[in-house]
Motif scaffolding. Structure first.
Motif, PDB file in Angstrom:
ATOM      1  N   TYR A 249       0.800  -1.219   0.000  1.00  0.00           N
ATOM      2  CA  TYR A 249       0.000   0.000   0.000  1.00  0.00           C
ATOM      3  C   TYR A 249       0.841   1.282   0.000  1.00  0.00           C
ATOM      4  O   TYR A 249       0.540   2.234  -0.726  1.00  0.00           O
ATOM      5  CB  TYR A 249      -0.918  -0.013   1.223  1.00  0.00           C
ATOM      6  N   PRO A 250       1.922   1.348   0.770  1.00  0.00           N
ATOM      7  CA  PRO A 250       2.699   2.593   0.792  1.00  0.00           C
ATOM      8  C   PRO A 250       3.237   3.005  -0.571  1.00  0.00           C
ATOM      9  O   PRO A 250       3.500   4.189  -0.791  1.00  0.00           O
ATOM     10  CB  PRO A 250       3.846   2.275   1.762  1.00  0.00           C
ATOM     11  N   THR A 253       1.223   5.837  -1.979  1.00  0.00           N
ATOM     12  CA  THR A 253       0.937   7.014  -1.154  1.00  0.00           C
ATOM     13  C   THR A 253       1.921   8.143  -1.468  1.00  0.00           C
ATOM     14  O   THR A 253       2.902   7.950  -2.183  1.00  0.00           O
ATOM     15  CB  THR A 253       0.979   6.672   0.341  1.00  0.00           C
ATOM     16  N   GLU A 262      -2.747   7.820   6.973  1.00  0.00           N
ATOM     17  CA  GLU A 262      -3.507   6.576   7.067  1.00  0.00           C
ATOM     18  C   GLU A 262      -3.584   5.926   5.694  1.00  0.00           C
ATOM     19  O   GLU A 262      -3.581   6.608   4.668  1.00  0.00           O
ATOM     20  CB  GLU A 262      -4.943   6.839   7.522  1.00  0.00           C
ATOM     21  N   ALA A 263      -3.708   4.622   5.698  1.00  0.00           N
ATOM     22  CA  ALA A 263      -4.112   3.857   4.521  1.00  0.00           C
ATOM     23  C   ALA A 263      -5.534   3.386   4.786  1.00  0.00           C
ATOM     24  O   ALA A 263      -5.772   2.594   5.694  1.00  0.00           O
ATOM     25  CB  ALA A 263      -3.189   2.670   4.299  1.00  0.00           C
ATOM     26  N   ARG A 290      -0.980  -5.663   3.683  1.00  0.00           N
ATOM     27  CA  ARG A 290      -1.214  -4.224   3.839  1.00  0.00           C
ATOM     28  C   ARG A 290      -0.879  -3.773   5.263  1.00  0.00           C
ATOM     29  O   ARG A 290      -0.240  -2.721   5.469  1.00  0.00           O
ATOM     30  CB  ARG A 290      -2.678  -3.906   3.534  1.00  0.00           C
ATOM     31  N   TYR A 291      -1.347  -4.546   6.220  1.00  0.00           N
ATOM     32  CA  TYR A 291      -1.159  -4.214   7.636  1.00  0.00           C
ATOM     33  C   TYR A 291       0.325  -4.076   7.962  1.00  0.00           C
ATOM     34  O   TYR A 291       0.758  -3.130   8.632  1.00  0.00           O
ATOM     35  CB  TYR A 291      -1.799  -5.332   8.449  1.00  0.00           C
ATOM     36  N   ASN A 294       2.192  -1.202   5.777  1.00  0.00           N
ATOM     37  CA  ASN A 294       1.856   0.121   6.313  1.00  0.00           C
ATOM     38  C   ASN A 294       2.658   0.412   7.583  1.00  0.00           C
ATOM     39  O   ASN A 294       3.196   1.510   7.751  1.00  0.00           O
ATOM     40  CB  ASN A 294       0.362   0.212   6.606  1.00  0.00           C
ATOM     41  N   SER A 297       6.026   1.656   7.002  1.00  0.00           N
ATOM     42  CA  SER A 297       6.177   3.029   6.523  1.00  0.00           C
ATOM     43  C   SER A 297       5.565   4.022   7.500  1.00  0.00           C
ATOM     44  O   SER A 297       5.304   5.173   7.126  1.00  0.00           O
ATOM     45  CB  SER A 297       5.540   3.188   5.141  1.00  0.00           C
ATOM     46  N   ILE A 299       2.622   4.195   8.520  1.00  0.00           N
ATOM     47  CA  ILE A 299       1.285   4.539   8.043  1.00  0.00           C
ATOM     48  C   ILE A 299       0.273   3.726   8.839  1.00  0.00           C
ATOM     49  O   ILE A 299       0.457   2.525   9.050  1.00  0.00           O
ATOM     50  CB  ILE A 299       1.140   4.249   6.538  1.00  0.00           C
ATOM     51  N   SER A 301      -3.074   1.730   9.427  1.00  0.00           N
ATOM     52  CA  SER A 301      -4.026   0.959   8.623  1.00  0.00           C
ATOM     53  C   SER A 301      -5.437   1.227   9.125  1.00  0.00           C
ATOM     54  O   SER A 301      -5.827   0.749  10.194  1.00  0.00           O
ATOM     55  CB  SER A 301      -3.721  -0.541   8.718  1.00  0.00           C
TER      56      SER A 301
END
Length: 959
Positions: A249-250, A253, A262-263, A290-291, A294, A297, A299, A301
């Protein structure tokens, strides 16, 4: 009357003073503030979309509340589900434009559904009792006020409440209404943690809503969706997809640390953000990835689940929560209370590692302990990653407690002998003695710098200041070591203010602003420079490294020749920003990594061992060249089972050459290696058959070449295709006249992955009867950032119309002897009878300004142009609108819109004409007709709206 006037005057003075205070403090991003501490210490949140239109939909507020209570809704269930996920907060989205604008509290302000039961208050109290914060979602958007065929906003009731006419279905009126709701909530809920804002409303901004929230509730957080608004505490990045790996996910971003981000993503694979009646599957692999990434980074979740009317989660979401409640605790110390490593908090390099491995690093900022998260395991029994100067003292499997063997050299940590892999995230706790081997006191200058972002920021040790190249390319950075010193590598932390790859997010084109092509030179006096190394850096997050061999110099110069971003994303094109550059003089050293070192193998002919600081055992063999008489032979390359494997050779190449491998006496196979440095190894891989047990592998070359080591891993799966960018033009459906037609096609292939592909070919494939002018474009081999381009002319059969055809353009290549391909296409159609001109809005012949393309299944070319309006550059211009004669034409504009909006249309720079349009849903194309006067030949037509949003544009046609 006099007293009332005095009271009114006092209130006016107090409000004026408040607004004066907030105006002075506005528009400055508070990147760090004590109110953010609890969120910075969090890993995750739970996002709940739940309201009147949760299935089964309710159109009556009282009936919905009755079914909520009758179904057994309890706030503790949501808080407990959040804790299973390791979530520290819940965001409740009930006052949502697609859920009926319901307010889950007993409001005294009429205008939309409000419950008699204080559901919000109960949730806040339940969360406080169990250490979970509650944040309230607020929408800015009235456009879905009658989506279900029933008006959900009561303008009459609110107007009576205000004593004046207010239309809640307009942005202005809805802004006034929702503005009042913010103050009602702030008055009544002391323990709420803040507001989650789904984009800004002009009324809020004009009346300084956010500044007043800061004054009245200074401990509350403000978060904005998909926008980095300075006064907000956080930026939420919504539902990013299309990354590789898909869980990373990062990579999509655009918010650099230490800004909170946040994601925001849905846990169910399919369906709406709210419960739509389905028990949708949850992809455990995707969501655990993803968890973890994130967390790697820094970020947060923000995971969206879809509670039913009674508050319960659908079965598959509840099962996922139960899984997480068991899966997280053994690795909790590695994902909670940590920061992402490889950025401002230090740490080793995240991203792609050896043999297809991918993962992230987290670091405990208090203890310095690092955690290597292997989310995608390698096709080997070891993990090899850049150590970023950290001297490692111990490695332990966090789940099992097993101590692992490891080795360090040439800037890499190798964790060896791994036999137990977690299905989703194998975590290794890494103890170190800290970083070493970097020069201090380095001074930087640059050939271009934006005002306020000087090159001195590159070496000031702070990741909250950075250098901005001011759009210059090429651009050079000079690093002064103070006197002649040894230098071995550069460690570069680029500003994480762009995604890693070209993408479109809500119609906004995005791309990477990171370094692509570079050159490094060295000097003793700052005047005479010698070439050190040229190459390409991957577009990747975290620290990136350029090894430069054994250098002694006072000055090093990094010249950035180009960045990854293309002109289709002007916000990111040529926007190079770098946080820090450090110069390394040596690598940490530990035990040898047990790889098949060339210096340990049998050598023949003129092959000899020599020192090589950048090589894995600090030595390599040289003298290869001239064929098999000068060779390195390994007698014990062992695998457990027979089959085809990837043999990686780390080679040094003073000149372009070919490296060949013979396995067990069989005919050799070869791979081309480009010219680089004689003291810096680069990988080259060959697919080879190996027997179970011991194998003999002979390595030789035709040109001057050194060999550092070899290693064996599995072949990439057939599903893996290296990431490329294939740009085919013209883009969009090409509408032609009757009869025989010709279409000029251009294509460009760029290799974005740090892989090697061979036998590369790029060419169109024609429909039956068509002819092609131009040969296929070919290259024997391509590496990272390599390009292949071609141009052709496709001509349709004589004596007939084009009809409707598609011309595929395919890039085919081999990856480790296995065929791969990527394709684009040019669709061509004959324009309808009665039309003298047709062009898609998304056609590459058009000029898009700051607008963007987005998919639209119902639109004529399955795409449309979005984000038109709001500024002069948010427009679409159609050049070369060619007609046979000068006269007035009927212009047919195909568009989508939800609610009343306007285009302002200009022809050939003449007077602007407003075209007022209306529609429902923004997914249904409508057609409007307007008269336009055109010249014979080429004309220009522009669609925009300088002050407000305009409809999305699908196609124009002339008759």
């Amino acid at each position: 009357m006099g007293l009332r006037r005095v009271c009114a005057a006092v209130v006016a003075v107090l409000l004026a003073s408040l607004l004066t205070v907030v105006a002075q403090g506005a528009a400055q991003a508070e990147v760090r503030h004590p109110r953010q501490d609890w969120l910075r210490q969090s890993t995750a949140g739970l996002f709940l979309h739940w309201g009147m239109f949760t299935a089964p939909k309710h159109l009556n507020c009282a009936e919905w509340e009755r079914d909520v209570t009758g179904g057994g809704w309890t706030p503790d269930y949501w808080i407990d589900e959040a804790r299973k996920l390791g979530a520290s907060y819940v965001v409740l989205a009930t006052f949502h434009s697609r859920l009926g604008y319901a307010r889950p509290w007993p409001s005294k302000i009429p205008g939309s559904c409000a419950t008699e039961r204080d559901l919000l208050g109960e949730l806040v109290r339940a969360g406080k009792a169990k250490g979970v914060k509650v944040v309230l979602y607020m929408t800015d958007d009235p456009q879905w006020h009658s989506e279900q065929g029933v008006q959900m906003l009561d303008s009459a009731a609110y107007s009576a409440h205000k004593g004046e006419q207010v239309d809640l279905t307009t942005r202005e009126g809805f802004g006034r209404y929702s503005y009042d709701l913010f103050f009602e909530v702030m008055k009544n809920y002391d323990d709420l943690a803040g507001f989650w804002i789904d984009n800004d409303n002009e009324y809020w901004e004009r009346n300084k809503l956010y500044e007043q929230v800061r004054q009245l509730r200074p401990t509350w957080l403000l978060s904005n969706n998909n926008e980095d608004t300075p006064i907000m505490d956080t930026v939420s990045n919504e539902q990013k997809t299309g990354m590789f790996p898909s869980y990373d996910y990062p990579a999509a971003t655009f918010t650099p640390m230490p800004r909170l981000s946040e994601a925001c993503y849905k846990l169910p694979n399919t369906g709406d953000w709210w419960y739509d009646g389905g028990n949708h599957a949850v992809d455990t692999r995707l969501n655990t990835g993803r968890y973890v990434t994130n967390a790697g980074s820094s970020i947060k979740s923000l995971m969206a689940e879809t509670p039913m009317v009674n508050g319960r989660m659908p079965a598959q979401q509840e099962a996922y929560n139960n899984f997480m409640a068991q899966w997280v605790p053994p690795i909790r110390e590695s994902i909670q209370g940590v920061e992402g490593a490889g950025y401002m908090y230090g740490g080793m390099q995240p991203g792609f590692w050896n043999d297809g491995a991918h993962g992230v690093i987290t670091i405990n900022p208090r203890t310095g302990k690092q955690y290597v998260h292997v989310v995608t395991r390698p096709r080997a029994d070891f993990v090899r990653l850049r150590d970023n100067g950290y001297q490692v003292t111990g490695v332990r499997d966090l789940r099992t407690g097993e101590q692992l063997r490891f080795a360090q050299s040439a800037g890499h940590l190798t964790i060896q002998g791994i036999t137990r892999w977690d299905e989703y995230d194998t975590v290794f706790a890494v103890e170190t003695l800290g970083q070493q081997g970097f020069h201090t006191g380095v001074k930087a200058s640059a050939t271009s710098s934006a005002n306020g972002f000087p090159a001195s920021n590159l070496t000031d040790g702070s990741y909250e200041t950075y250098w901005d190249a001011a759009g210059a390319q090429p651009v050079s950075i000079s690093l002064d070591l103070g006197r002649r010193k040894k230098a071995a590598f550069l460690a570069i932390n680029q500003r994480e203010s762009s995604p890693t790859h070209a993408r479109v997010s809500f119609g906004r084109p995005e791309d990477s602003s990171r370094v692509k092509d570079y050159q490094v030179t060295a000097s003793d006096d700052g005047r005479t420079w010698r070439h050190v190394r040229s190459g390409a850096l991957p577009s990747a997050r975290g620290t990136q490294f350029i090894d430069i061999g054994a250098q002694e110099a006072r000055f090093l110069k990094l010249t950035v020749l180009g960045t990854w971003g293309g002109p289709q994303a002007p916000v990111y094109s040529k926007q190079l920003k770098i946080d820090e550059i450090r110069v390394g003089h040596s690598y940490p050293r530990g035990s040898r990594d047990g790889a098949l070192e060339a210096e340990d193998a049998l050598r023949s002919g003129s092959v000899r061992a020599e020192s090589c600081a950048a090589c894995s055992g600090t030595r390599q063999v040289t003298g290869l060249g001239g064929g098999e008489r000068n060779a390195v032979t390994y007698r014990d390359v062992s695998v457990a089972t027979a089959g085809n494997y990837a043999l990686q050779l780390d080679v040094t190449t003073a000149e372009a050459s070919t490296v060949s491998v013979s396995v067990n006496g069989a005919a050799p196979v070869s791979v081309v290696v480009p010219k680089d440095r004689a003291d810096v190894p680069d990988p080259a891989s060959i697919a080879v058959p190996l027997n179970a047990g011991r194998n003999t592998v002979k390595v030789f070359s035709t040109g001057r070449l050194g060999l550092d080591r070899v290693s064996v891993g599995g072949l990439p799966p057939s599903s893996y295709t290296p990431k490329t960018t294939l740009t085919v033009q013209p883009h969009g459906v090409q509408w032609t006249g009757p009869g025989q037609q010709s279409v000029k096609i251009t294509a460009r292939l760029r290799l974005d992955a740090d892989d090697q592909i061979d036998d590369v070919s790029l060419a169109p494939s024609l429909p039956a009867g068509w002819t092609l002018t131009g040969a296929p474009a070919v290259r024997p081999s391509m590496r990272l950032a390599g390009l292949l381009e071609g141009t052709w002319t496709a001509t349709s059969p004589a004596g007939q119309d084009v009809g409707s055809v598609s011309i595929p353009v395919t890039a085919s290549f081999r990856l480790l002897s296995s065929d791969r391909k990527v394709s684009g296409a040019v669709p061509v159609r004959t324009r309808p009878a009665g039309r003298v001109f047709v062009r898609e809005a998304e056609d590459s012949a058009n000029q898009f300004g700051s607008t963007g393309l987005t998919n639209c299944g119902a639109c004529s070319g399955a795409e449309k142009v979005r984000n038109i309006g709001g500024s002069p550059d948010a427009s679409v211009t159609f050049p070369q609108v060619t007609v046979p004669e000068a006269r007035t034409y009927r212009l047919f504009v195909q568009f989508t819109v939800n609610g009343p909006r306007s285009y302002f249309v200009t022809v050939n720079g003449g007077a602007t004409v407003e075209v007022k349009l209306d529609g429902v849903g923004n997914n249904t194309p409508y057609v409007a007709e307007i008269p336009v006067t055109l010249n014979a030949g080429a004309n220009t037509i522009r669609f925009g709206n300088d002050t407000a949003g305009a409809p999305d544009l699908d196609q124009i046609a002339l008759a």
